[in-house]
Motif scaffolding. Structure first.
Motif, PDB file in Angstrom:
ATOM      1  N   PRO A 442       0.805  -1.237   0.000  1.00 18.68           N
ATOM      2  CA  PRO A 442       0.000   0.000   0.000  1.00 18.68           C
ATOM      3  C   PRO A 442       0.831   1.278   0.000  1.00 18.68           C
ATOM      4  N   LEU A 443       2.076   1.198   0.471  1.00 18.67           N
ATOM      5  CA  LEU A 443       2.918   2.393   0.539  1.00 18.67           C
ATOM      6  C   LEU A 443       3.759   2.601  -0.717  1.00 18.67           C
ATOM      7  N   MET A 444       3.707   1.633  -1.641  1.00 23.62           N
ATOM      8  CA  MET A 444       4.553   1.742  -2.821  1.00 23.62           C
ATOM      9  C   MET A 444       4.143   2.913  -3.699  1.00 23.62           C
ATOM     10  N   GLY A 445       2.869   3.249  -3.698  1.00 26.25           N
ATOM     11  CA  GLY A 445       2.413   4.410  -4.473  1.00 26.25           C
ATOM     12  C   GLY A 445       3.076   5.694  -4.000  1.00 26.25           C
ATOM     13  N   ILE A 446       3.315   5.802  -2.679  1.00 27.84           N
ATOM     14  CA  ILE A 446       3.988   6.991  -2.148  1.00 27.84           C
ATOM     15  C   ILE A 446       5.403   7.084  -2.687  1.00 27.84           C
ATOM     16  N   VAL A 447       6.096   5.946  -2.763  1.00 32.77           N
ATOM     17  CA  VAL A 447       7.468   5.928  -3.276  1.00 32.77           C
ATOM     18  C   VAL A 447       7.497   6.381  -4.731  1.00 32.77           C
ATOM     19  N   ILE A 448       6.582   5.871  -5.524  1.00 37.48           N
ATOM     20  CA  ILE A 448       6.565   6.221  -6.953  1.00 37.48           C
ATOM     21  C   ILE A 448       6.232   7.691  -7.150  1.00 37.48           C
ATOM     22  N   VAL A 449       5.213   8.166  -6.460  1.00 34.59           N
ATOM     23  CA  VAL A 449       4.818   9.566  -6.601  1.00 34.59           C
ATOM     24  C   VAL A 449       5.925  10.486  -6.104  1.00 34.59           C
ATOM     25  N   SER A 450       6.582  10.107  -5.008  1.00 35.21           N
ATOM     26  CA  SER A 450       7.693  10.910  -4.492  1.00 35.21           C
ATOM     27  C   SER A 450       8.835  10.972  -5.495  1.00 35.21           C
ATOM     28  N   GLY A 451       9.169   9.824  -6.097  1.00 37.54           N
ATOM     29  CA  GLY A 451      10.225   9.830  -7.100  1.00 37.54           C
ATOM     30  C   GLY A 451       9.878  10.655  -8.320  1.00 37.54           C
TER      31      GLY A 451
END
Length: 865
Positions: A442-451
């Motif tokens: 569920p937190l992987m979207g945050i990583v992608i959007v942050s990158g």
């Protein structure tokens, strides 16, 4: 579409089976197709109904299926013909000369200051050969590594590279990575290191010979993707810490060259390595973001869909066109198309289209771990996950049981389906991954959007401070990933090493899986049908309403507890099914004595196995780097070995012990009980081994007392069950011999059969052995001799063979070694005594089986399956 792709894949499997002689592959393919047809059983019933009443329809369908089946077989034949042609050109030797062709992709490893070129439409020639005359055309690509400089070639350049090139190595030991198959999947026919690379023509210049559109497609797009990737990598390196930047480059750009190896290993052993691959999550976030953004901006369905599709395919092209990324892009495009055309999107049909396209391009993908895991995971979500969610979330009294539905069931379904794939390719699986994925995905979207925010703020606006701030969420999420993985690593049983399962075991596994779910569906259906019939038959509608009113209060009190109890029962049923299925993935127990003479290049590595003992004799090489990591460890894990009882080091040369150093110093996954050194030896080469195992013993939960270091030599004997090891050499009294002649020589006796292991002992040592143990050796039935010193002419003398009289001999050496091993005189001497020869150099590992009650010794050259 599902059955079309299935028949095409079956045709490819049969074609591969004819070439590789793997008789169980087609059975496994049929089982998988059966499971798919079971999942689509409603459509199968409709198809069968369509075929009724007419002979023309089934004949037409059967003929169409035969054409598709033959198409799959012909595609395999076409691809293998190209591979065989490349192998004939190189003929097992290293090609010293030059390669010229068009650069398709270029990647730079900044740490090593090296670059990797993928050259297509290439030709090769020898040194001194005139350009364009008599060059050999290679129908596959070449992967060339060069030192990086400012004039490093870029995609689209026409280059000429001089160096040494060869076809990729195939797996020669059990568990070893088959690099040749890995390259062939990607249409790479040869690889090598270049000494010098010159750009003959760039994209701005006219080519000397016409280049087809398919070969240069389009050159500007390749160059653009290359620059975009470099630009994005620079932005991430500028705004993030080194470790975080390496992860983000793998996640967003598909570039794992900067990925920290410890972090990569942590993700792999925890079962979340799929987060580092470009997959459906990336494609859906990016594609749907573009789609919805354009729709809100007022664009029509067609314009928004076309723009999103072009953006997604451009992104997939830039990241390297991996199988999982292409699969996600195809499915995303079909989903957009169905929305634009107002048609129903069927995930199974989309999955079949993606599989068909990928398998047409590269039939070898059928046997690629990434392809199997990607399609297996999506199939699990669409099939088993949907079924389990429905079965675990039945409505009770009109209210849905929410505890039984959701992400846990989906994660469990993915784990259940992909366990055999993980065990087959990686020989282990993390049982806690089903829970860990619930915490990290569920937190992987945050990583992608942050990158992506970093790329936008620094890469486009050149606002470094804002880029660093935008990198904050990714940093904290990745820090959470690191810590939660370390926490799960400390749990008991965090890794189950299963070894490489037999294909028949995988077939049984999937059959159990299908039967388990089918039984559950039937029981659930019968239960609901019985309750419905009981109420309809015994109670009128008025009586049923009255009964509900009378028991309303009681039902409200019992409702919560009943739902929880049933949910727990359902999960227990699921977990029990997984446990029962995994039982079939364990490799069969060892019967008798198994001996593996591993192909370690120029060196020795011998593994002895019985039902209760694992013994390693030597493990080193002077020609292969990282032998312990890439050969010994995967070999042991593929055989299901997590503990070595004894490691015998025959003597202190590096070609007998450098792989053992890795096992003792860096490999925490393989436990070692005892290190056995030559009797009476004080060589400094043994000190590092002794220090390493002493440290492991001190750090162990239950250290071996008083010491894990033993000595072995003449007169010693060790016994366990039917296996006995006799020490023949060296003697503690005589120390004037050189290191080779002080090698441990031991005789392994199992039942009445014996195998003699001689290390690197030479003529002087053999004479001492004959003097002290000649009569003892004559009295034994020695069926196999490990020829001393890799077959050197100073060993395996005629006098020694007269006494030992082996039926067969194994020569362990590296093909094309600089020492000239095995010596021609030694080979002729062995053949003169009628001894059958087995060689690791060029053939791979030699596998020997001895049965205590059998009069036959089975010897086979068998490498990775």
């Amino acid at each position: 579409m599902v059955w079309i792709a299935g028949v095409f894949a079956l045709g490819e499997v049969i074609a591969w089976q004819r070439q590789t002689k793997q008789s169980q592959d087609w059975i496994l393919a049929l089982v998988v197709m059966g499971v798919l047809l079971f999942q689509k059983r409603e459509q199968v019933r409709e198809c069968l109904y369509f075929l009724r009443g007419s002979l023309f329809r089934p004949l037409m369908l059967g003929g169409f299926g035969c054409l598709i089946f033959c198409g799959g077989m012909m595609r395999v034949e076409q691809v293998t013909a190209q591979e065989k042609y490349v192998e004939q050109v190189f003929d097992g030797r290293q090609w010293k000369g030059f390669v010229e062709g068009i650069v398709e992709t270029a990647e730079v490893n900044w740490e090593k200051m090296q670059g990797s070129l993928l050259i297509g439409a290439c030709k090769i020639g020898t040194k001194g050969q005139e350009e364009g005359s008599g060059l050999v055309h290679i129908p596959m690509k070449g992967k060339i590594t060069l030192d990086w400089d400012e004039n490093f070639p870029k995609p689209g350049d026409f280059v000429r590279v001089t160096g040494n090139f060869s076809i990729p190595e195939k797996a020669l030991n059990p568990g070893e990575m088959d690099y040749r198959s890995y390259c062939y999947v990607r249409h790479i026919g040869f690889s090598g290191f270049g000494n010098e690379g010159k750009i003959q023509q760039s994209v701005q210049k006219e080519q000397k010979e016409p280049v087809r559109w398919g070969q240069s497609l389009p050159v500007c797009a390749r160059r653009m993707a290359y620059h975009v990737k470099l630009w994005a990598a620079e932005a991430l390196d500028t705004c993030l810490e080194e470790k975080d930047a390496g992860v983000l480059k793998a996640v967003l750009l598909g570039d794992k060259s900067s990925l920290d190896m410890e972090e990569k290993t942590l993700y792999q052993t925890s079962g979340i390595a799929h987060l580092l691959a470009i997959s459906g999550l990336h494609v859906s976030l990016l594609g749907m973001g573009v789609w919805k953004g354009l729709r809100k901006a007022g664009c029509g369905l067609g314009v928004a869909g076309a723009a999103a599709g072009i953006f997604v395919w451009g992104y997939v092209y830039m990241t390297g066109m991996g199988a999982s990324a292409v699969r996600a892009a195809v499915m995303f495009g079909l989903m957009l198309g169905s929305s634009i055309l107002g048609r129903t999107y069927d995930i199974w049909s989309a999955l079949a289209v993606a599989a068909g396209l990928l398998l047409w391009d590269s039939p070898r993908l059928l046997f690629d771990a990434g392809f199997q895991l990607s399609f297996g995971a999506v199939g699990a979500i669409a099939g088993l996950g949907k079924t389990l969610t429905a079965l675990t979330s039945r409505k009770m009294d009109g209210e849905k049981n929410r505890l039984g539905s959701g992400a846990f069931v989906i994660s469990l379904a993915v784990q259940w389906v992909t366990i055999p794939i993980l065990c087959f390719w990686y020989f282990e699986f993390p049982p806690y991954a089903v829970f860990l994925n619930l915490l990290v995905i569920p937190l992987m979207g945050i990583v992608i959007v942050s990158g992506l925010s970093v790329l936008g703020l620094w890469g486009i606006l050149e606002w470094r401070a804002a880029g660093v701030m935008a990198a904050g969420p990714a940093h904290f999420v990745l820090l959470w990933y690191h810590r939660i993985c370390l926490l799960f690593q400390k749990l008991p049983g965090n890794q189950w090493v299963t070894g490489r399962p037999d294909r028949l075991g995988i077939v049984l596994y999937y059959m159990i899986l299908a039967a388990w779910v089918w039984i559950w569906e039937k029981l659930d259906g019968w239960k609901r049908e019985y309750e419905s019939l009981e109420e309809d038959g015994r109670l009128s509608e008025k009586q049923m309403n009255e009964k509900r009113d009378e028991n309303r209060c009681l039902r409200e009190k019992e409702k919560s507890g009943k739902e929880t109890f049933l949910t727990v029962c359902r999960y227990v049923y699921l977990i029990a099914g997984v446990g029962l299925s995994v039982f079939f993935l364990r490799p069969p127990d060892v019967s008798g004595l198994e001996v593996w003479f591993l192909d370690v290049g120029q060196g020795d590595g011998i593994l002895l196995r019985t039902k209760n003992q694992n013994i390693l004799i030597d493990g080193g090489s002077s020609s292969r780097k990282n032998l312990g990591e890439y050969t010994l460890k995967p070999c042991l894990k593929s055989l299901g070995i997590t503990e070595i009882d004894y490691i015998f080091v025959s003597h202190g040369d590096s070609d007998h012990m450098n792989g053992i150093l890795y096992l003792l110093e860096s490999c925490g996954e393989i436990d070692v009980k005892y290190l056995v050194l030559p009797n009476g030896q004080t060589d400094e080469a043994y000190q590092r081994l002794a220090d390493a195992i002493e440290k492991r013993n001190e750090d162990a939960d239950s250290p071996i007392l008083p010491s894990p270091i033993l000595t072995f030599g003449a007169g010693d004997m060790w016994e366990s069950g039917e296996l006995r090891l006799y020490g023949i050499h060296p003697s503690a009294e005589k120390q004037e011999m050189d290191k080779n002649n002080q090698s441990i020589v031991l005789l392994a006796e199992y039942g009445t059969k014996c195998i003699l292991f001689t290390g690197d002992v030479e003529k002087e040592g053999e004479e001492a052995i004959l003097e002290n143990y000649g009569h003892f050796l004559e009295s034994k039935d020695i069926v196999l001799l490990k020829a001393a010193h890799h077959g050197a002419k100073t060993s395996t003398t005629g006098a020694f063979l007269e006494v030992v009289k082996p039926e067969a001999a194994v020569l362990s050496y590296g093909a094309g070694n600089a020492y000239g091993h095995p010596a021609e005189e030694t080979v002729e001497r062995l053949q003169a005594y009628g001894i059958e020869l087995y060689e690791t150099g060029g053939h791979g590992a030699v596998h020997v089986k001895l049965d205590a009650d059998s009069t036959r010794t089975r010897i086979e050259i068998r490498a990775n399956d």
